[in-house]
Design an enzyme around this catalytic site. Structure first.
Site, PDB file in Angstrom:
ATOM      1  N   GLU A 115     -16.917  -1.671  14.320  1.00 31.37           N
ATOM      2  CA  GLU A 115     -17.061  -1.205  15.504  1.00 31.37           C
ATOM      3  C   GLU A 115     -17.669  -1.836  16.633  1.00 31.37           C
ATOM      4  OE1 GLU A 115     -15.906   3.554  14.382  1.00 31.37           O
ATOM      5  OE2 GLU A 115     -17.841   2.990  15.655  1.00 31.37           O
ATOM      6  N   GLU A 155     -11.460   4.250   9.046  1.00 33.72           N
ATOM      7  CA  GLU A 155     -12.395   5.459   9.246  1.00 33.72           C
ATOM      8  C   GLU A 155     -11.259   6.275  10.000  1.00 33.72           C
ATOM      9  OE1 GLU A 155     -15.998   5.435  11.217  1.00 33.72           O
ATOM     10  OE2 GLU A 155     -16.699   3.708  10.263  1.00 33.72           O
TER      11      GLU A 155
END
Length: 441
Positions: free
Chosen positions: A167, A352
């Site tokens: 991320e 995710e």
């Protein structure tokens, strides 16, 4: 669960994910200090000033947790390595005990028939490198390459896949512009440099692993669907600007060798010298792309504020305990968009997806029907994307167990497994059992 393994293509990978600082217990095994330890020790940054010193005691309960992963029936386990556990000062002396831990983790997964899916960095910069500017310092790319060489020199022969940085939007923007994560800056110049150096470090790590003879290397970015708060042209433009910063900046760097013009409007005056010359490294080819998705946001124009001139509104959709709207339609839309605009035929993984919600505990059982509903709706969106021609190759649930949720401490629970943070007792939730049944061969 409404879905089962056989509803998906042959070879589709189901997995579950965690990260090192959130579960391991950073005080164990000779790990060095991180900027998250420093951030949490500063009043007001983290709920009750909680940190990852104990996490979920995963370091000391490794075998138990590996058995729980095996019992879930997943194909892959996505974990991250801690830079400061391997190199306590970020550079120099190697902590062999730390490397031994990842040896045991990888070998334990393989013994159970589970693919080790590694992420090199999930947000815990060694404090010694933060003192030197961290992601603001161009040298961080080489420091990260050296760390990559050390840790993958040990376990790279046995991991199934690797992504360098989890991320990058959180590492760059959330941490240097919004200030909500370590190092907690609110500085546009720091942000511009951090975001670019993160990309340079990503490419450097890919090059380093290629030199080690490794393959199945990818990139994992997070995405948040930007919905205009109204049909006003100003709100449409604000949502597009938000989308460029959050969703398109990192994909464009990796897959197109450029940054969106809408982002450069604000960041270019603050970029490091010679940044345009780094795209050859940044866009080093990868073998797959990972997508982390949880929610959407409503975006409105805020012309009176400095660039990027937008604000966020509260939507009316059902929300998780994080306050995040539940909007599975965007998962399908992002998957289609990624394949059509950026990655083409490369395999894509949902690396995710999950929800935070309070658990209902009664007579030793943990009920979480809300999580089962969330997973059902998002698996349906993933299946729709496959039907639309997206080369989606896997889906990983966040998270295996309740853990340290960064600035929110231990309050928010994302896990398929309940953790009692006083005793560290693990109790599989209703969602764990439902998913295990769905994945049973």
């Amino acid at each position: 669960m409404q879905h089962k393994r056989s509803d998906f293509p042959e070879g589709f990978q189901f997995g579950v994910a965690t990260s090192s600082y959130q579960i391991e217990g950073h005080q164990f095994g000779g790990a060095g200090r991180t900027h998250w330890d420093d951030f949490a020790a500063t009043p007001g940054n983290v709920v009750r000033a909680e940190n990852g010193a104990l996490g979920c005691d995963h370091y000391n309960r490794l075998e138990e947790d590996l058995d729980l992963i095996e019992g879930l029936g997943v194909d892959a386990y996505r974990f991250s390595t801690s830079w400061a556990r391997v190199l306590p000062e970020g550079r120099g002396a190697v902590n062999e005990v730390g490397l031994d831990f990842y040896d045991r983790l990888v070998d334990g997964l393989l013994e159970r028939g589970i693919k080790p899916a590694a992420t090199l960095y999930h947000w815990e910069m060694p404090s010694a490198l933060a003192d030197l500017g961290g992601w603001r310092n161009r040298d961080v790319a080489q420091w990260f390459g050296d760390f990559t060489d050390v840790v993958m020199g040990r376990i790279g022969d046995r991991v199934w896949s690797v992504a360098p940085i989890n991320e990058p939007w959180c590492v760059g923007w959330l941490s240097h512009f919004v200030g909500a994560h370590a190092p907690g800056l609110r500085d546009i110049r720091a942000t511009a440099r951090a975001m670019h150096h993160i990309m340079l470090a990503h490419g450097t790590a890919i090059e380093t692993m290629r030199a080690l003879g490794m393959n199945n290397l990818g990139a994992v970015c997070n995405f948040e669907w930007a919905t205009p708060a109204s049909d006003r042209p100003e709100d449409l433009a604000a949502a597009s600007r938000y989308d460029a910063i959050y969703n398109r900046f990192f994909l464009s760097g990796i897959f197109k060798g450029e940054y969106p013009a809408q982002v450069m409007e604000g960041l270019e005056p603050h970029m490091p010298a010679g940044w345009q010359d780094d795209f050859k490294v940044i866009s080093t080819p990868v073998d797959w792309s990972g997508l982390n998705y949880y929610t959407r946001t409503l975006v409105h124009d805020d012309a009176d504020a400095p660039w990027p001139h937008y604000g966020q509104s509260v939507g009316e959709l059902p929300k998780t305990s994080m306050g995040w709207e539940i909007y599975p339609d965007a998962l399908r839309a992002f998957l289609v968009r990624m394949a059509q605009e950026y990655t083409g035929s490369l395999p894509i993984y949902v690396t995710e997806n999950g929800m935070s919600a309070p658990d209902e505990i009664a007579e030793g059982a943990v009920a979480d029907p809300h999580r089962i509903s969330y997973l059902n709706s998002h698996l349906a969106a993933a299946k729709d994307a496959i039907d639309a021609g997206v080369p989606l190759a896997g889906y990983y649930v966040w998270s295996l167990m309740d853990n340290y949720e960064w600035a929110l401490g231990y309050e928010k629970r994302f896990g398929l497994i309940h953790v009692d943070f006083d005793t560290f007792e693990r109790t599989p939730k209703q969602s764990y059992h439902a998913l295990a049944k769905a994945l049973r061969r």
